[in-house]
Design a protein around this motif. Structure first.
Motif, PDB file in Angstrom:
ATOM      1  N   GLY A  22       7.223 -23.234  -5.590  1.00 40.61           N
ATOM      2  CA  GLY A  22       7.951 -22.020  -5.232  1.00 40.61           C
ATOM      3  C   GLY A  22       7.265 -20.763  -5.721  1.00 40.61           C
ATOM      4  O   GLY A  22       6.313 -20.822  -6.506  1.00 40.61           O
ATOM      5  N   PRO A  23       7.737 -19.595  -5.272  1.00 44.96           N
ATOM      6  CA  PRO A  23       7.138 -18.333  -5.695  1.00 44.96           C
ATOM      7  C   PRO A  23       7.530 -17.975  -7.132  1.00 44.96           C
ATOM      8  O   PRO A  23       8.702 -18.013  -7.480  1.00 44.96           O
ATOM      9  N   VAL A  24       6.532 -17.664  -7.956  1.00 43.74           N
ATOM     10  CA  VAL A  24       6.770 -17.232  -9.327  1.00 43.74           C
ATOM     11  C   VAL A  24       6.972 -15.718  -9.352  1.00 43.74           C
ATOM     12  O   VAL A  24       7.883 -15.198  -9.978  1.00 43.74           O
ATOM     13  N   VAL A  25       6.096 -15.020  -8.645  1.00 48.72           N
ATOM     14  CA  VAL A  25       6.199 -13.569  -8.482  1.00 48.72           C
ATOM     15  C   VAL A  25       5.988 -13.276  -6.999  1.00 48.72           C
ATOM     16  O   VAL A  25       5.081 -13.842  -6.384  1.00 48.72           O
ATOM     17  N   SER A  26       6.805 -12.418  -6.425  1.00 47.53           N
ATOM     18  CA  SER A  26       6.629 -12.107  -5.005  1.00 47.53           C
ATOM     19  C   SER A  26       7.062 -10.687  -4.716  1.00 47.53           C
ATOM     20  O   SER A  26       7.822 -10.082  -5.470  1.00 47.53           O
ATOM     21  N   GLU A  27       6.562 -10.182  -3.601  1.00 53.23           N
ATOM     22  CA  GLU A  27       6.943  -8.839  -3.149  1.00 53.23           C
ATOM     23  C   GLU A  27       6.766  -8.767  -1.647  1.00 53.23           C
ATOM     24  O   GLU A  27       5.809  -9.318  -1.084  1.00 53.23           O
ATOM     25  N   SER A  28       7.716  -8.120  -0.989  1.00 57.95           N
ATOM     26  CA  SER A  28       7.642  -7.926   0.456  1.00 57.95           C
ATOM     27  C   SER A  28       7.713  -6.438   0.736  1.00 57.95           C
ATOM     28  O   SER A  28       8.639  -5.763   0.284  1.00 57.95           O
ATOM     29  N   ILE A  29       6.716  -5.923   1.443  1.00 59.11           N
ATOM     30  CA  ILE A  29       6.709  -4.503   1.786  1.00 59.11           C
ATOM     31  C   ILE A  29       6.724  -4.337   3.300  1.00 59.11           C
ATOM     32  O   ILE A  29       6.189  -5.171   4.027  1.00 59.11           O
ATOM     33  N   LYS A  30       7.345  -3.277   3.749  1.00 63.56           N
ATOM     34  CA  LYS A  30       7.469  -3.029   5.183  1.00 63.56           C
ATOM     35  C   LYS A  30       6.278  -2.216   5.683  1.00 63.56           C
ATOM     36  O   LYS A  30       6.431  -1.173   6.309  1.00 63.56           O
ATOM     37  N   VAL A  31       5.094  -2.710   5.360  1.00 63.17           N
ATOM     38  CA  VAL A  31       3.836  -2.145   5.854  1.00 63.17           C
ATOM     39  C   VAL A  31       3.011  -3.317   6.366  1.00 63.17           C
ATOM     40  O   VAL A  31       2.684  -4.228   5.597  1.00 63.17           O
ATOM     41  N   ALA A  32       2.686  -3.312   7.662  1.00 61.08           N
ATOM     42  CA  ALA A  32       1.975  -4.462   8.235  1.00 61.08           C
ATOM     43  C   ALA A  32       1.297  -4.056   9.544  1.00 61.08           C
ATOM     44  O   ALA A  32       0.964  -2.882   9.737  1.00 61.08           O
ATOM     45  N   GLY A  33       1.145  -5.014  10.445  1.00 58.54           N
ATOM     46  CA  GLY A  33       0.405  -4.778  11.678  1.00 58.54           C
ATOM     47  C   GLY A  33       0.942  -3.638  12.525  1.00 58.54           C
ATOM     48  O   GLY A  33       0.172  -2.854  13.101  1.00 58.54           O
ATOM     49  N   ASP A  34       2.275  -3.523  12.614  1.00 56.32           N
ATOM     50  CA  ASP A  34       2.867  -2.434  13.398  1.00 56.32           C
ATOM     51  C   ASP A  34       2.524  -1.069  12.812  1.00 56.32           C
ATOM     52  O   ASP A  34       2.400  -0.076  13.536  1.00 56.32           O
ATOM     53  N   ASP A  35       2.381  -1.011  11.479  1.00 58.93           N
ATOM     54  CA  ASP A  35       2.028   0.250  10.825  1.00 58.93           C
ATOM     55  C   ASP A  35       0.573   0.626  11.097  1.00 58.93           C
ATOM     56  O   ASP A  35       0.234   1.809  11.136  1.00 58.93           O
ATOM     57  N   PHE A  36      -0.281  -0.382  11.284  1.00 63.47           N
ATOM     58  CA  PHE A  36      -1.659  -0.102  11.705  1.00 63.47           C
ATOM     59  C   PHE A  36      -1.655   0.551  13.085  1.00 63.47           C
ATOM     60  O   PHE A  36      -2.368   1.530  13.329  1.00 63.47           O
ATOM     61  N   ASP A  37      -0.822  -0.010  13.986  1.00 67.65           N
ATOM     62  CA  ASP A  37      -0.705   0.568  15.334  1.00 67.65           C
ATOM     63  C   ASP A  37      -0.177   2.000  15.271  1.00 67.65           C
ATOM     64  O   ASP A  37      -0.685   2.899  15.950  1.00 67.65           O
ATOM     65  N   GLU A  38       0.844   2.213  14.446  1.00 69.69           N
ATOM     66  CA  GLU A  38       1.445   3.534  14.323  1.00 69.69           C
ATOM     67  C   GLU A  38       0.452   4.544  13.748  1.00 69.69           C
ATOM     68  O   GLU A  38       0.423   5.709  14.151  1.00 69.69           O
ATOM     69  N   ALA A  39      -0.380   4.088  12.809  1.00 69.15           N
ATOM     70  CA  ALA A  39      -1.401   4.969  12.222  1.00 69.15           C
ATOM     71  C   ALA A  39      -2.410   5.404  13.286  1.00 69.15           C
ATOM     72  O   ALA A  39      -2.866   6.557  13.299  1.00 69.15           O
ATOM     73  N   ILE A  40      -2.732   4.489  14.200  1.00 70.76           N
ATOM     74  CA  ILE A  40      -3.657   4.819  15.292  1.00 70.76           C
ATOM     75  C   ILE A  40      -3.007   5.811  16.254  1.00 70.76           C
ATOM     76  O   ILE A  40      -3.651   6.776  16.705  1.00 70.76           O
ATOM     77  N   LEU A  41      -1.724   5.595  16.566  1.00 67.96           N
ATOM     78  CA  LEU A  41      -1.002   6.525  17.445  1.00 67.96           C
ATOM     79  C   LEU A  41      -1.002   7.940  16.864  1.00 67.96           C
ATOM     80  O   LEU A  41      -1.261   8.925  17.577  1.00 67.96           O
ATOM     81  N   ARG A  42      -0.724   8.045  15.554  1.00 66.76           N
ATOM     82  CA  ARG A  42      -0.689   9.357  14.901  1.00 66.76           C
ATOM     83  C   ARG A  42      -2.071  10.007  14.901  1.00 66.76           C
ATOM     84  O   ARG A  42      -2.204  11.212  15.142  1.00 66.76           O
ATOM     85  N   TYR A  43      -3.079   9.209  14.630  1.00 66.27           N
ATOM     86  CA  TYR A  43      -4.445   9.743  14.586  1.00 66.27           C
ATOM     87  C   TYR A  43      -4.856  10.302  15.947  1.00 66.27           C
ATOM     88  O   TYR A  43      -5.452  11.386  16.023  1.00 66.27           O
ATOM     89  N   MET A  44      -4.548   9.559  17.014  1.00 63.84           N
ATOM     90  CA  MET A  44      -4.933   9.999  18.355  1.00 63.84           C
ATOM     91  C   MET A  44      -4.201  11.280  18.748  1.00 63.84           C
ATOM     92  O   MET A  44      -4.771  12.147  19.415  1.00 63.84           O
ATOM     93  N   ARG A  45      -2.944  11.420  18.329  1.00 64.05           N
ATOM     94  CA  ARG A  45      -2.204  12.660  18.619  1.00 64.05           C
ATOM     95  C   ARG A  45      -2.790  13.832  17.841  1.00 64.05           C
ATOM     96  O   ARG A  45      -2.971  14.930  18.390  1.00 64.05           O
ATOM     97  N   LYS A  46      -3.097  13.608  16.580  1.00 66.24           N
ATOM     98  CA  LYS A  46      -3.553  14.685  15.716  1.00 66.24           C
ATOM     99  C   LYS A  46      -4.998  15.083  15.997  1.00 66.24           C
ATOM    100  O   LYS A  46      -5.330  16.271  16.072  1.00 66.24           O
ATOM    101  N   LYS A  47      -5.866  14.104  16.153  1.00 59.74           N
ATOM    102  CA  LYS A  47      -7.304  14.383  16.270  1.00 59.74           C
ATOM    103  C   LYS A  47      -7.730  14.688  17.706  1.00 59.74           C
ATOM    104  O   LYS A  47      -8.570  15.563  17.945  1.00 59.74           O
TER     105      LYS A  47
END
Length: 337
Positions: A175-200
């Motif tokens: 079992g997990p001794v220490v764990s963490e789940s964050i809401k940053v993943a593949g969809d956030d990579f996509d969102e970062a690209i969307l923001r970059y294309m709008r801004k740049k």
């Protein structure tokens, strides 16, 4: 003969219920289905028009009366009814309607899911046709699917980067001794690209285009060669269609922020890891799974920032689904499902 008859009338199923994709593993057959977690609905009569890949192709292209949506957000159910419909459809597609007995199903969820979120997943799977539902945390399923013996008294660090969440865990003795789940993943990579294309570039692009850019030229550390890609979208200034050429070096700037957030979460887990297990991890290395782990150079960035050897699982995309299915076999053999 009895085993043969059981295989005809019942199936053990493992489901990787992901924000971006659903994968179904059936005992003895492996991963039999991989479809996007998308459903298209006719808003006029509330009827489902399409599921999976057929529905994904409709994203950003539907008329007013058709809505293509993702019923899961950041690893949890955001639309219970649609999730249940989607599960029922995919289970029937994977298993077929010839089974005389309802399957027992194991579903994986993010390690940070609340009891309410767990109950929603269990209820959705039960109503979709399961005779019994069990739950397993994503990093544990990922470790099993990656071929790690989780029951040994050794520390193993697993990082599962999906569409909506990244789950990091140190696993030992089952079992997990220490764990963490964050809401940053593949969809956030996509969102970062969307923001970059709008801004740049003053260019508005869709989710599918952002994902194609991530796969083709995206990176979390510098590529040996600066590759480029033609990107089409709508000019935010003129409102006319426009094409620009984007390089991998540009996307490195866009993707470094979410990638660094995942690295920081790994640092946080390592800080809370007992010394003996930390020594095991330094010796054995870090294993990465999930579609998000396939971002070019993410394993290299992780290794540079932690100083620990980092490797991808043999098949990062299916590791969680395989581990979820195999976890049924690891349960008590005498347990009568």
């Amino acid at each position: 003969m009895e085993e043969f008859m059981f295989s005809l009338i019942s199936n053990d199923i493992g489901i990787d219920l992901g924000t971006s994709s659903i994968l179904i593993y059936i005992k003895g057959r492996g991963v039999v289905l991989k479809e996007p977690s998308v459903i298209a609905v006719n808003k006029e009569n509330d009827e489902v028009v399409a599921f999976g890949e057929d529905a994904r192709l409709m994203l950003g292209r539907t008329p007013d009366n058709i809505s293509a949506v993702r019923p899961l957000r950041q690893g949890v159910i955001s639309n219970y009814t649609r999730t249940e419909q989607m599960l029922k459809y995919f289970i029937n597609k994977a298993v077929g309607r010839r089974t005389l007995r309802k399957p027992r199903i194991c579903v994986c969820i993010p390690s940070g899911a609340t009891e309410v979120e767990k109950k929603a997943v269990q209820d959705a799977a039960s109503h979709a046709g399961a005779r019994e539902v069990s739950i397993i945390e994503e990093p544990v399923a990922a470790a099993i699917g990656a071929g790690i013996d989780i029951y040994k008294p050794q520390g193993n660090m697993i990082i599962d980067i999906g569409g909506g969440t990244s789950d990091i865990a140190v696993i030992a003795l089952g079992g997990p001794v220490v764990s963490e789940s964050i809401k940053v993943a593949g969809d956030d990579f996509d969102e970062a690209i969307l923001r970059y294309m709008r801004k740049k570039h003053n260019l508005l692009i869709g989710e599918r285009t952002a994902e194609e850019m991530k796969v083709n030229i995206g990176c979390a550390s510098k590529r040996p060669e600066n590759v480029t890609m033609e990107v089409r979208g709508r000019n935010l200034v003129t409102a006319l269609p426009k094409t620009v050429v984007v390089s991998s070096d540009e996307l490195l700037d866009a993707l470094l922020e979410p990638a660094t957030m995942i690295v920081n979460a790994v640092h946080h887990v390592l800080e809370r890891t007992p010394p003996e297990l930390a020594a095991d991890i330094y010796e054995r290395g870090i294993v990465m799974t999930g579609g998000g782990a396939l971002l070019y150079g993410l394993d290299k960035l992780m290794q540079e920032k932690t100083g620990i050897t980092t490797m991808l699982a043999e098949d990062p995309l299916t590791a969680v689904a395989i581990g979820t299915g195999k976890s049924i076999d690891l349960s008590n053999d005498d347990d009568d499902f």
